[in-house]
Design a protein around this motif. Structure first.
Motif, mmCIF file in Angstrom:
data_model
loop_
_atom_site.group_PDB
_atom_site.id
_atom_site.type_symbol
_atom_site.label_atom_id
_atom_site.label_comp_id
_atom_site.label_asym_id
_atom_site.label_seq_id
_atom_site.Cartn_x
_atom_site.Cartn_y
_atom_site.Cartn_z
ATOM 1 N N UNK A 544 37.969 39.023 41.151
ATOM 2 C CA UNK A 544 37.831 40.391 40.659
ATOM 3 C C UNK A 544 36.461 40.928 41.060
ATOM 4 N N UNK A 545 36.474 42.051 41.748
ATOM 5 C CA UNK A 545 35.234 42.703 42.161
ATOM 6 C C UNK A 545 35.010 43.923 41.268
ATOM 7 N N UNK A 546 33.887 43.935 40.575
ATOM 8 C CA UNK A 546 33.534 45.068 39.720
ATOM 9 C C UNK A 546 32.394 45.842 40.392
ATOM 10 N N UNK A 547 32.708 47.040 40.863
ATOM 11 C CA UNK A 547 31.702 47.863 41.542
ATOM 12 C C UNK A 547 32.093 49.324 41.338
ATOM 13 N N UNK A 548 31.275 50.094 40.621
ATOM 14 C CA UNK A 548 31.664 51.478 40.310
ATOM 15 C C UNK A 548 31.674 52.414 41.511
ATOM 16 N N UNK A 549 31.058 51.994 42.613
ATOM 17 C CA UNK A 549 30.942 52.911 43.752
ATOM 18 C C UNK A 549 31.610 52.347 45.002
ATOM 19 N N UNK A 620 28.534 47.610 35.055
ATOM 20 C CA UNK A 620 28.098 46.328 35.616
ATOM 21 C C UNK A 620 28.765 46.069 36.957
ATOM 22 N N UNK A 621 28.062 45.313 37.792
ATOM 23 C CA UNK A 621 28.562 44.982 39.119
ATOM 24 C C UNK A 621 28.622 43.458 39.244
ATOM 25 N N UNK A 622 29.758 42.944 39.629
ATOM 26 C CA UNK A 622 29.892 41.483 39.693
ATOM 27 C C UNK A 622 31.112 41.098 40.507
#
Length: 669
Positions: A544-549, A620-622
């Motif tokens: 899972x990639x968490x990146x708002x942009x 958060x980015x992870x």
């Protein structure tokens, strides 16, 4: 958010100018920027468009009517003769004719020599006695029957410089700007677009101003062509003199033993050797010895007399090879002329700016926004030379005891110069001090480290500092050591982490993975997703990639490069679920959905099943992996600076891209 233009025009009204105007008025006039901006400052120091347009036209007329082009010198002379008097803009130098006991002026473009000039003018403007000053001169013509009498008369002369500045006002107004805003204002003032540069790149550009603010500061910058190394020293201040490295003599630089005339270091704040590099260039060995003494002791002697001076010495030149080549086969000073390839001389250098980090200047890197009239900024920096901030870091930090006195002096002077440029009021906190101190240490370490390669008698120095409040010791390294140095293998770069907690060995790859943190610095290269994430992704089947942009083209490219890495490290026949959590807005939503549909279709045949969701609350980015690893991404996948376009190798080769400063943290769950 208040714009830099608004802040400058509000708080420095009359002292700023739109930076693209110089191109509009310069034409084919070979005249420094500070001369043009002096004139623009008289007519265009406003943000009112009609006034600017009128002012530009006035300045154009002044340049057209009064600036002396060498090929039109005879026309100007004729104009002076016919009118009896005429104002000109030219570079004027003065010499004492001791046989006649008069001062005589030479005009660089007009071609007139030995024109008598009043003693009072020379006493008032002593720099005329050096290699020349740009001036506005009212020239008269009066023929005489006397033998050998010159008809040319200097009625009035005024150097092109701002007459009065208030440094205290400058310091007070600085408080109206945040650190970022002030740095961007300075970057615009030297003609560059701050949006095209990382923080470190801005710092490198502004470090070129330190010699103007710090007495007896010795700086060297070597790097590729086209990065603007000499521009600031020739264009941005009337207090700097740029000379060709091959045209220097003891008499010109220090003192003429025959005439007793003081050389350039006696009149100028900054003397810059241009085109300094070149192994085959010849130099006067005696000059090198005098330079060594001057750079160490701020004084020089010719004959029986000892002279003191405060001029900073700057050396700029082009390198012949890439940084990794130099580090592997020689050292970072290898391009210097033989006579300057001298450890005793180079040890006097306070800072070595890494010119290879400075990008070649392209059109989009120049600004059309407002900045200080460079002559105003130059006068402020000249006044700040009287101040001393060399010990301003000591309330917060202590340098290692193994750092020599010469190294400490170099570090302190760089630190002091940065304070004057960025925090002229002396108001900064511990984090600011740490940022400037680390940069100053790095610039000196680059000198000292190369001296050790050249001469093994130089002892290794522990370039570290200790925070007084926490007791934490920090070792400072140069960026090229991290990227290319012989002590760093690829694995060292990959696992350049600070261990937090022991974690088990992951058997999927023959490498021990550790929980910890990797700090990536501005402008760092030799970084790739494969080095950062590859070993941790191996074996994961649910990612899972968490990146708002993830919405703009370069952000989608980053995502695709990560998916390519996942495809590369997964086992043959293994299937992987890849889920993206991001945010979006109406402007980009439909295009993003189209892109994600294309990604889904392209990945499915190779066993990667892509899905996504939009979460407006995500911050958060992870990267979360089902092999018990979680990678925290300080900037998300957006760790690279913009490339130069599709013909730039960095567009296709991640390790050649410049990075943005960020932190990557590896957690074992």
């Amino acid at each position: 958010m208040v714009s830099i233009n608004h802040l400058l025009n509000t708080h420095f009204s009359g002292k700023v100018v739109r930076k693209d105007l110089t191109k509009l008025v310069k034409g084919n006039a070979i005249v420094p920027t500070y001369v043009l901006e002096y004139l623009l400052g008289q007519y265009c120091a406003t943000d009112v468009e009609d006034t600017i347009a009128e002012g530009v036209e006035n300045v154009r007329n002044i340049i057209a009517q009064h600036f002396v082009h060498r090929d039109e010198a005879q026309i100007i002379k004729s104009t002076i003769r016919e009118k009896g008097s005429h104002r000109i803009i030219d570079k004027v130098s003065v010499r004492l004719n001791d046989r006649k006991d008069v001062y005589e002026a030479d005009f660089a473009n007009l071609g007139l020599n030995k024109v008598v000039i009043d003693d009072q003018i020379v006493k008032q403007h002593k720099k005329l006695l050096s290699s020349g000053v740009w001036c506005i001169v009212t020239m008269g013509y009066m023929p005489s029957d006397e033998r050998d009498a010159s008809p040319w008369i200097i009625d009035n002369l005024k150097p092109i410089q701002i007459a009065n500045i208030d440094v205290e006002e400058y310091k007070v107004i600085r408080k109206q700007f945040t650190k970022t805003e002030w740095i961007d204002a300075l970057v615009q003032s030297i003609g560059l677009n701050p949006e095209a540069f990382s923080f470190r790149s801005k710092l490198l550009q502004l470090s070129r101003l330190i010699p103007f603010a710090e007495n007896n500061y010795n700086l060297i910058e070597l790097g590729p062509k086209g990065t603007g190394k000499s521009h600031i020293y020739s264009e941005m201040s009337p207090h700097g003199m740029l000379i060709s490295g091959g045209e220097v003599s003891k008499a010109k630089l220090f003192v003429n033993n025959t005439t007793g005339d003081i050389g350039l270091v006696g009149y100028w704040d900054v003397v810059t050797y241009d085109e300094f590099a070149g192994k085959d260039k010849k130099a006067d060995r005696g000059l090198v010895d005098i330079l060594k003494n001057y750079m160490a002791n701020k004084s020089f002697s010719r004959g029986t007399q000892v002279y003191g001076a405060s001029a900073s010495m700057v050396f700029v030149g082009n390198t012949d090879h890439s940084v990794p080549y130099m580090l592997k086969h020689s050292n970072l000073f290898e391009a210097l002329p033989k006579d300057y390839y001298d450890t005793a001389f180079l040890d006097r250098i306070h800072a070595y700016l890494p010119g290879w980090e400075v990008q070649k200047l392209r059109n989009e890197m120049f600004t059309s926004d407002y900045g200080f009239i460079v002559d105003y900024l130059a006068e402020v920096l000249k006044e700040l030379r009287k101040e001393d901030h060399t010990h301003a870091y000591t309330p917060y930090f202590t340098l290692s005891n193994s750092i020599t006195t010469r190294d400490k002096t170099a570090i302190s002077k760089t630190f002091s110069g940065l304070v004057k440029v960025i925090f002229p009021d002396g108001n900064f906190d511990r984090d600011d001090a740490q940022e400037m101190l680390e940069f100053a240490i790095e610039c000196r370490r680059r000198v000292q480290g190369q001296l050790r390669l050249m001469d093994e008698t130089f002892e290794q120095v522990d370039f570290s500092y200790t925070c007084k409040s926490t007791g934490i010791k920090t070792i400072v390294t140069t960026l090229e050591e991290i990227e290319f140095g012989p002590a760093f293998s690829n694995e060292d770069v990959l696992l350049d982490t600070v261990p937090k907690n022991p974690s088990p060995t992951v058997e999927l790859l023959p490498i021990k993975l550790e929980a910890g943190q990797k700090i990536i610095r501005d402008n760092q290269t030799a970084i790739s997703y494969e080095k950062l994430f590859g070993p941790y992704l191996a074996g994961a089947t649910n990612i899972t990639v968490n990146d708002p942009y993830i919405r703009l083209p370069y952000q989608l490219r980053n995502l695709m490069e990560l998916t390519a890495l996942i495809a590369k490290v997964k086992e043959e026949g293994q299937e992987v679920k890849l889920h993206l959590v991001t945010n979006n807005n109406e402007d980009y939503l439909e295009k993003a959905k189209e892109a994600f549909k294309e990604i889904t279709d392209s990945l499915e045949p190779i066993g990667i099943f892509f899905s996504y969701e939009f979460d407006e609350n995500i911050h958060d980015r992870s990267i979360d992996l089902n092999n018990n690893w979680k990678i925290l991404l300080g900037r998300g996948l957006d760790i690279f600076q913009k490339t130069n376009g599709r013909c730039d190798v960095a567009e296709y080769y991640q390790e050649k891209r410049l990075c943005k400063a960020c932190e990557i943290t590896y957690l074992y769950k």
